[in-house]
Design a protein around this motif. Sequence first.
Motif, mmCIF file in Angstrom:
data_model
loop_
_atom_site.group_PDB
_atom_site.id
_atom_site.type_symbol
_atom_site.label_atom_id
_atom_site.label_comp_id
_atom_site.label_asym_id
_atom_site.label_seq_id
_atom_site.Cartn_x
_atom_site.Cartn_y
_atom_site.Cartn_z
ATOM 1 N N ASN A 167 -7.085 11.942 7.278
ATOM 2 C CA ASN A 167 -6.196 12.554 7.905
ATOM 3 C C ASN A 167 -5.362 12.370 9.250
ATOM 4 O O ASN A 167 -5.802 12.805 10.547
ATOM 5 N N GLN A 168 -4.932 11.300 9.214
ATOM 6 C CA GLN A 168 -4.419 10.282 10.670
ATOM 7 C C GLN A 168 -2.584 10.557 9.884
ATOM 8 O O GLN A 168 -2.349 9.838 9.129
ATOM 9 N N LEU A 169 -2.329 11.807 10.626
ATOM 10 C CA LEU A 169 -1.038 11.855 10.315
ATOM 11 C C LEU A 169 0.465 11.523 11.649
ATOM 12 O O LEU A 169 1.635 11.840 11.360
ATOM 13 N N PHE A 221 2.939 16.916 4.199
ATOM 14 C CA PHE A 221 2.518 15.597 3.486
ATOM 15 C C PHE A 221 2.505 16.553 2.139
ATOM 16 O O PHE A 221 1.913 17.160 1.941
ATOM 17 N N VAL A 222 2.928 15.992 0.903
ATOM 18 C CA VAL A 222 2.658 16.535 -0.409
ATOM 19 C C VAL A 222 1.869 15.004 -1.077
ATOM 20 O O VAL A 222 2.209 13.963 -1.280
ATOM 21 N N ALA A 223 0.442 15.458 -1.698
ATOM 22 C CA ALA A 223 0.262 15.108 -2.625
ATOM 23 C C ALA A 223 0.519 14.835 -4.085
ATOM 24 O O ALA A 223 0.298 15.974 -4.504
ATOM 25 N N TYR A 237 4.160 7.528 2.121
ATOM 26 C CA TYR A 237 2.736 7.049 2.954
ATOM 27 C C TYR A 237 1.692 6.748 3.020
ATOM 28 O O TYR A 237 1.201 7.014 1.092
ATOM 29 N N ASP A 238 1.447 6.326 3.017
ATOM 30 C CA ASP A 238 0.091 5.237 3.614
ATOM 31 C C ASP A 238 -1.396 6.416 3.070
ATOM 32 O O ASP A 238 -1.695 7.411 4.237
ATOM 33 N N GLU A 239 -1.619 5.792 1.840
ATOM 34 C CA GLU A 239 -2.817 6.839 1.216
ATOM 35 C C GLU A 239 -3.771 6.938 1.668
ATOM 36 O O GLU A 239 -4.222 8.414 2.039
ATOM 37 N N GLN A 279 0.680 -1.152 0.353
ATOM 38 C CA GLN A 279 0.015 -0.145 0.088
ATOM 39 C C GLN A 279 0.521 1.369 0.008
ATOM 40 O O GLN A 279 0.590 1.906 -0.705
ATOM 41 N N GLN A 280 1.937 1.208 0.899
ATOM 42 C CA GLN A 280 2.980 2.988 0.563
ATOM 43 C C GLN A 280 3.604 2.302 -0.734
ATOM 44 O O GLN A 280 3.273 4.007 -1.186
#
Length: 355
Positions: A351-353, A312-314, A343-345, A253-254
């Motif tokens: 919003n679990q940061l 965090f950069v998407a 990071y796990d999308e 997943q990561q």
Amino acid sequence: MCLVQVGRPNNVPQAAPVIQQLHQEAESWHRVYVGSIHPDLSEIDVKSVFEAFGRIKSCELCPEPSRPNRHRGYGYIEYDNRQSKLDAIASMNLFELGGQYLRVGKGLTPPLPFPGTPGAINPFMAVAPPSAPTTLPPAAAAAAAAVTAKIAQTELSEQMHTDSPQTSIRREPSPPIAAFSAPPPVTQPKISPVEAAAKAAKAVANAKASAEKLTASVKSGVSESASLQEEESMEIKGSNARLMLMQKLSTRQQQESTVMVLKNMVSADEVDEELESEVTDECGKYGVVRKVVIYQERQGHEEDAEVIVKLFVAFNSPHEAEAGVKGLDGRWFGGKTVRAELYDEAKFKANQLSD
């Protein structure tokens, strides 16, 4: 003439300040009580599982005076910060390790000698009830799988060197903890030594085969469809294979995430209104940036606790996120070495940061 007063003790209100003081002092020790530990596990084994939650300052199991190199089934772990202690309690309480359910709670006393030595305390009074269990980090799951495999090999060796119809391992009971209920007993059928040895050998072989199969699939770079078909047809036997499968799913997943997290890039006092646009411009070299989230994580509840800034950069695609990680990880920026990783999308969208 002497008068004797008979009745229930009424000194409970007087003890309240003492109990409150114990809870306040416990906040500065970061100690965790661990009970119901398998007799074949050592301090190194227990530490390897719990160090996934943070750096461990000490790990001590209560020794058994009458049996050298053995413990009484419980001990204490001390972390260097409060968050690691809370994560360990929430994740590991009632976790099955080596066929036994761990009892994990908050230690209410400072480091003191174990029972049987001067200055020792009663372990009944040294533990606070833990919170509800949460998810287990992949590192802890992998360590638990290794420890469980070690116990399986040990029991296999003992079963192959005995002639008795049944082999039983005496397990020392750990001190009970208030507000816990023991798991329901499991009735095991009587089997011969030959059948027991064959089943144990088969379990160890299945665990090793599953580990080798997962490692080979990662190295060979098989396609996503092939991996999904393999996982759907995989027969999960025992806790070893289940934990390794969970670890593989989390890693995949990561690897497929479009979100990258940057750590150690800026400090809390360097966060301003222009930081988001600066990060967007810098990360735009690797792809289209959809969103930038600046998250400040406090490492404790104290007013002077350290604050870590995570960026965090998407991106639009996992390929762009991987390119960003390769380009920015280990890069020198403003006197700091930047740490970049995927990071796990799913956690990002929820919003679990926090780690």
